[in-house]
Design an enzyme around this catalytic site. Structure first.
Site, PDB file in Angstrom:
ATOM      1  N   SER B  59      28.712 -30.241   6.331  1.00  0.00           N
ATOM      2  CA  SER B  59      27.306 -30.482   7.347  1.00  0.00           C
ATOM      3  C   SER B  59      26.362 -29.045   7.161  1.00  0.00           C
ATOM      4  CB  SER B  59      27.863 -30.671   8.277  1.00  0.00           C
ATOM      5  OG  SER B  59      27.627 -29.060   9.027  1.00  0.00           O
ATOM      6  N   LYS B  96      26.272 -25.101  12.934  1.00  0.00           N
ATOM      7  CA  LYS B  96      25.154 -25.656  12.377  1.00  0.00           C
ATOM      8  C   LYS B  96      24.467 -24.279  12.708  1.00  0.00           C
ATOM      9  CE  LYS B  96      25.542 -30.394  12.085  1.00  0.00           C
ATOM     10  NZ  LYS B  96      27.516 -30.045  11.901  1.00  0.00           N
TER      11      LYS B  96
END
Lengths: 422, 137
Positions: B59, B96
């Site tokens: 991601s 993230k």
């Protein structure tokens, strides 16, 4: 007026280390087992609330573990040792000097910081440890080590203190001492506690107010020193205190920095001999040895190096030669050329009564060795410390501790670092 | 005074220079002693507050962080908006970028197909990514 001393102690240290990397353990009852997975040596607050005691053998706990879904972990000393390094590094800027007392307790010398609000200062220190390591701590402040230790116990037990208790405040000090059992004061042995109780000395406050003459009558010189300490007069080198299950330490600062391995080995060998003697004096064996050394943190302009290595000892031992061999391995692994080492020490942990410790399949009949140790202690007692010392180091152990549910070496092995989902 | 240290034979892996010189006259060569480059020390600026982690997933590919990379995560650095962070989301470690809009903080992936995560009471920012290590086989 003596300088304030603080004791900073990590809450449920082993469990806190495990929780730093495994959030699924947070909020659950967790216990960590000793070497060999024999008994509980660390408990989370939730496990304590279930009535699990320090040292409870795990086979007595089977039902409880099932019924309450207690998480059971083998001890991961590599992790606890590495996290201790980090804790101590976080403490250093807040203190003039420090003394590692056990893997989760460090005495901190606040000399030179008296002009500050020391409670706020201690909170900042505690917050720094928590920020760098996630590990929660409590701090006790006092004019002596004994008072700092009592303050720490109070801070831990009573949420009113909000994890920092300053016993330099007379009212606080009286309040704490009047509620603290005399027999639980650091260094009061069971025999002495009995004699004190017979005299009606129930609390630490009553112990403090006891006439010295009377104390001399029933106790050793240690008891007199303790009373002085309770009165705020420093009298106690950490060494004179009886070792407890938590562990014992032999550490020294060097007058002149040591920069060669041979000299450092020589010093560490002495500490190992001394530590072994202490263990045998108290009929204990140890399961784990930490050796550490570092440069002078207050001379940042000089090259800095701080090292510590923790080794599991299998079988558990009080044999000085064994301790020495482990300590040497630790020093060899951690040694780097080019630094001036100013402090070194040995910490023994996972202590157990010699009679009770679990035996391993490979354990030799060590009667001969015991006789050698007894003889060595006798010679040293008679002719002074370290008259009889070993000329060579012992042998290497090739097997490692049984540890069936040990967590990964999150911080010391690249193949075992935590993974993060991206 | 120049002090010579005793070097164990098995420790002879560093450049070693034995100097014998009259006291009071420092050898100019002394200053040329160099340690080998230590990438680890360069990558981990703050060892007591830094942790190494392995990246598992894709991601953050567009931020240049690949599956299998090692990252250095610091708990001494403040997590500011725009930094890549490790967060605990319902207890699970997640990598993230920390973003902010409409007065809220968000954890945002840098690859298509990953939902944004709002920072609420179930999210704890654990540390800030300060280094990245990768080897090519």
């Amino acid at each position: 007026m003596s300088a304030p001393i603080a004791l900073i102690d990590c809450n449920n240290y082993y469990v806190s280390c495990e929780r730093a990397f495994d959030a699924s353990l947070i909020g659950l009852p967790v216990i960590v087992l000793s070497n060999n997975d024999g008994c509980a040596i660390a408990r989370s607050a939730e496990a304590k609330a279930l009535g699990i005691k320090m040292g409870d053998p795990v086979h007595h706990l089977r039902d409880k573990i099932k019924r309450h879904g207690i998480r059971v972990l083998s001890s991961n000393y590599a992790l606890y040792g590495d996290m201790q390094r980090r804790v101590v590094a976080a403490i250093q800027p807040f203190a003039r000097d420090f003394e590692i007392y056990s893997i989760d307790e460090t005495f901190v010398d606040f000399a030179g910081f008296e002009h500050l609000d020391l409670v706020a200062h201690a909170r900042e220190m505690s917050a720094q440890v928590r920020q760098w390591t996630t590990i929660p701590t409590c701090v006790g402040i006092g004019l002596t080590k004994t008072l700092a230790k009592l303050g720490n116990a109070a801070a831990k037990k009573n949420p009113l203190f909000d994890s920092v208790a300053d016993l330099r405040d007379e009212n606080t000090c009286n309040w704490v001492l009047d509620r603290f059992p005399a027999g639980d004061v650091w260094g009061v042995g069971r025999a002495t506690a009995g004699k004190l109780a017979a005299l009606g000395v129930q609390t630490a406050g009553q112990l403090r107010d006891m006439p010295m003459k009377q104390a001399r009558g029933i106790g050793t010189v240690v008891l007199e020193r303790l009373i002085a300490e309770l009165r705020g007069v420093p009298a106690l080198a950490v060494e004179t205190v009886e070792p407890q299950r938590k562990g014992l330490a032999v550490t020294r600062s060097f007058g002149t920095p040591v920069s060669d391995l041979d000299t450092l080995m020589g010093a560490v060998a002495q500490y190992a001999m001394r530590a072994g003697e202490k263990l045998r004096n108290h009929g204990l064996v140890a399961g784990r040895l930490t050796v550490f050394f570092h440069t002078n943190v207050h001379k940042p302009e000089r090259p800095q190096y701080s090292a510590s290595r923790t080794l599991s000892m299998q079988p558990m031992t009080c044999d000085s030669l064994e301790l020495l061999s482990y300590a040497r391995r630790g020093v060899e692994r951690a040694w780097r050329e080019g630094y001036g080492i100013t402090k070194a020490g040995i910490i023994l942990e996972d202590l157990m009564d010699e009679q009770l410790h679990p035996r391993t399949l490979f354990e030799d009949d060590d009667k001969k060795r015991t006789r050698l140790m007894t003889a060595m202690d006798a010679v040293n007692e008679r002719f002074g410390k370290f008259t009889a010392v070993p000329a060579v180091q012992g042998f290497k152990r090739e097997w490692s501790a049984r540890s069936e549910s040990r967590s990964p070496n999150y911080t010391t092995r690249l193949s075992e670092v935590p993974s993060v989902r991206a | 005074m120049l002090r010579l240290s005793v070097v164990q034979p098995e420790a002879l892996e560093l450049p070693l220079l034995v100097i014998s010189t009259p006291a009071g006259f420092p050898s100019p060569a002394q200053d040329d002693m160099e340690e080998p480059i230590d990438l680890g020390a360069w990558l981990v600026e703050h060892p007591a507050a830094s942790y190494v982690m392995r990246v598992d997933g894709h991601s953050m590919a567009e931020a240049g962080i690949n599956d299998g990379d090692y990252i250095v995560v610091s708990r001494a650095k403040k997590p500011r908006v725009g930094k890549i962070v490790v967060a605990l989301v319902h207890g699970d470690r997640t990598l993230k970028r920390l973003r902010s809009w409409e007065g809220r903080h968000w954890l945002v992936a840098e690859a298509a197909g990953y939902p944004d995560i709002i920072v609420d009471e179930h999210v704890e920012i654990w540390g800030v990514v300060v280094g990245l290590a990768r080897r090519y086989g």
